[in-house]
Design an enzyme around this catalytic site. Structure first.
Site, PDB file in Angstrom:
ATOM      1  N   ASP A 149      37.195  47.908  43.994  1.00 41.29           N
ATOM      2  CA  ASP A 149      37.596  47.792  45.397  1.00 41.29           C
ATOM      3  C   ASP A 149      38.985  48.390  45.610  1.00 41.29           C
ATOM      4  O   ASP A 149      39.786  48.466  44.677  1.00 41.29           O
ATOM      5  CB  ASP A 149      37.636  46.317  45.815  1.00 41.29           C
ATOM      6  CG  ASP A 149      36.328  45.598  45.549  1.00 41.29           C
ATOM      7  OD1 ASP A 149      35.272  46.198  45.803  1.00 41.29           O
ATOM      8  OD2 ASP A 149      36.373  44.438  45.098  1.00 41.29           O
ATOM      9  N   ASP A 171      32.718  50.882  46.007  1.00 41.14           N
ATOM     10  CA  ASP A 171      32.340  49.480  46.212  1.00 41.14           C
ATOM     11  C   ASP A 171      33.016  48.993  47.494  1.00 41.14           C
ATOM     12  O   ASP A 171      32.828  49.565  48.547  1.00 41.14           O
ATOM     13  CB  ASP A 171      32.707  48.645  44.992  1.00 41.14           C
ATOM     14  CG  ASP A 171      32.064  47.265  45.013  1.00 41.14           C
ATOM     15  OD1 ASP A 171      31.170  47.027  45.848  1.00 41.14           O
ATOM     16  OD2 ASP A 171      32.456  46.403  44.212  1.00 41.14           O
ATOM     17  N   ASP A 203      38.152  42.921  49.337  1.00 43.74           N
ATOM     18  CA  ASP A 203      37.341  41.722  49.116  1.00 43.74           C
ATOM     19  C   ASP A 203      38.241  40.508  48.912  1.00 43.74           C
ATOM     20  O   ASP A 203      39.323  40.605  48.309  1.00 43.74           O
ATOM     21  CB  ASP A 203      36.430  41.894  47.901  1.00 43.74           C
ATOM     22  CG  ASP A 203      35.222  42.780  48.191  1.00 43.74           C
ATOM     23  OD1 ASP A 203      35.113  43.284  49.327  1.00 43.74           O
ATOM     24  OD2 ASP A 203      34.398  42.964  47.279  1.00 43.74           O
ATOM     25  N   ARG A 218      29.855  44.781  56.822  1.00 43.02           N
ATOM     26  CA  ARG A 218      30.789  43.835  56.200  1.00 43.02           C
ATOM     27  C   ARG A 218      32.181  43.933  56.810  1.00 43.02           C
ATOM     28  O   ARG A 218      33.140  44.298  56.136  1.00 43.02           O
ATOM     29  CB  ARG A 218      30.864  44.039  54.686  1.00 43.02           C
ATOM     30  CG  ARG A 218      29.549  43.855  53.973  1.00 43.02           C
ATOM     31  CD  ARG A 218      29.727  43.902  52.459  1.00 43.02           C
ATOM     32  NE  ARG A 218      28.446  43.747  51.769  1.00 43.02           N
ATOM     33  CZ  ARG A 218      28.304  43.701  50.448  1.00 43.02           C
ATOM     34  NH1 ARG A 218      29.377  43.797  49.674  1.00 43.02           N
ATOM     35  NH2 ARG A 218      27.114  43.561  49.901  1.00 43.02           N
TER      36      ARG A 218
END
EC number: 4.2.2.2
Length: 392
Positions: free
Chosen positions: A175, A215, A219, A272
């Site tokens: 990430d 990815d 997060d 997301r």
């Protein structure tokens, strides 16, 4: 690496700033001023990072723990001060790989993940502070908390050796930023995270399937808590922000993952923004731009409500090309979750009716004082104009 003193600095001209930075980078001696005085600011009261304590980052740093860095060697050296309060000012591009390409998964894991310790402010100088070829990790395993990241551009890392999962194809690992393992009190402000120079249409194929090399952008997972993300730009990315590790991680995540998102822009992101498990998310006055027919970053949804996740959306702007008002519920998707409320948001210039999307109302109290501005075209443009790195 060059240290600078903790005295505040008022910028009087571009020339003065350029002269100061040049002196820091070339002279090898300590400069007299703190280059970016905004490094002394704490997280705003209107956000979860202000609750159950405060988020000050490295504001208490003494003069010998304030740095200007220009490369990965200097950056890691500054970070080695550990949990002592520190301000790390970034100028130019920091290539986390050090200019040496990663050979394989193990090499990338060893060199690309940069842990930011407690009581740290990382802040860009001027408009061109940038991280490439790696990830910023805020990992609470050793008690890391009280971290501020501001005014930097992060280009999402490219996985050099994705793993294959039967039925799911190629999957990437790394990430742009990861807040994990119980890290708490984190403020991310005026940060841009983007696929940048390597967009998803540049993927190749392997064994007949798309060779996915990105990815997440940012997060937040594994019991992390009290996070505010503000004035930031998430641009050109697929799986943008995952909050909550997995459906089965309740022991670590339940009662945690309190996150506020305000004045951010999500531009050409597929999904997301965020997807939530267990977390309690407050999203207000954000701007979402997308297109359900985008040839590269086809819009799927913004809010994903997963297991025990909840979202309160207020005064957000959704400009989604090729999405009719009758399909408004596409902006919020159910993934085993049931709690979502929206007040005052706008879809393609008209009031967004998200009341019939099949969710139960968000009823948890918001403990901080905040003000939702009525969403207008002018406000959406103002938020856009001021979001991301180089806008602080």
């Amino acid at each position: 690496m060059n240290k600078v003193s903790g005295r505040s600095f008022t910028r009087t001209s571009t020339c003065l700033l350029a002269t100061l930075i040049a002196g820091v980078m070339t002279s090898g001696v300590s400069a007299a001023e703190l280059v970016n005085s905004k490094a002394l600011e704490s997280a705003p009261a209107a956000g979860w990072a202000s609750q159950n304590g405060s988020t000050t980052g490295g504001a208490a740093a003494t003069s010998d723990n304030i740095y200007v860095v220009t490369n990965i060697s200097e950056f890691t050296s500054a970070l080695s001060a550990g949990a002592v309060a520190k301000i790390i000012q970034i100028t130019g591009t920091v290539d986390i790989s050090g200019g040496t390409p990663y050979k394989d998964f193990a090499d990338q894991k060893a060199r690309s993940q940069i842990n930011i310790p407690a009581n740290t402010t990382v802040i860009g100088i001027g408009t061109d502070a940038k991280f490439i070829n790696g990830s910023l990790i805020i990992d609470g395993t050793d008690g890391t908390n009280n971290v501020i990241i501001r005014n930097v551009y992060i280009q999402t890392p490219i996985d050099v050796e994705p793993h294959y999962e039967k039925g799911d194809g190629w999957n990437a690992e790394w990430d742009g930023m990861n807040i994990t393992n119980g890290a708490h009190h984190v403020w991310v402000d005026h940060v841009t995270i983007s696929d940048g120079s390597f967009t998803d249409d540049m993927y190749t194929t392997k064994d007949g399937e798309t060779y996915v090399q990105h990815d997440g952008a940012l997060d937040i997972k594994r019991g992390s808590d009290y996070v505010t993300i503000s004035n930031s730009l998430f641009d050109q990315h697929d799986k943008t922000m995952l909050i909550g590790h997995s459906d089965t991680n309740s022991a670590q995540d339940k009662g945690k993952l309190h996150v506020t998102l305000f004045n951010n822009v999500f531009n050409r992101v597929t999904e997301r923004a965020p997807r939530v498990r267990y977390g309690s998310i407050h999203s207000f006055n954000n701007v979402f731009n997308g297109d359900v027919k985008d040839p590269v970053y086809r819009y799927l949804y913004s809010f994903g409500i997963g297991t025990s996740g909840s979202v309160l959306s207020e005064g957000n702007s959704f400009t989604i090309a090729n999405l009719s008002a009758s399909k408004a519920c596409k902006v919020v998707k159910k993934f085993n979750g049931s709690i979502f409320s929206d007040n005052g948001s706008v879809l393609n210039g008209s009031a967004a009716d998200l009341s019939g999307c099949g969710f139960s109302a968000y009823t948890s109290a918001i403990p901080y004082v905040y003000a939702v501005q009525p969403m207008t075209t002018e406000l959406a443009q103002s938020i856009t104009d001021h979001a991301g790195s180089g806008k602080l």
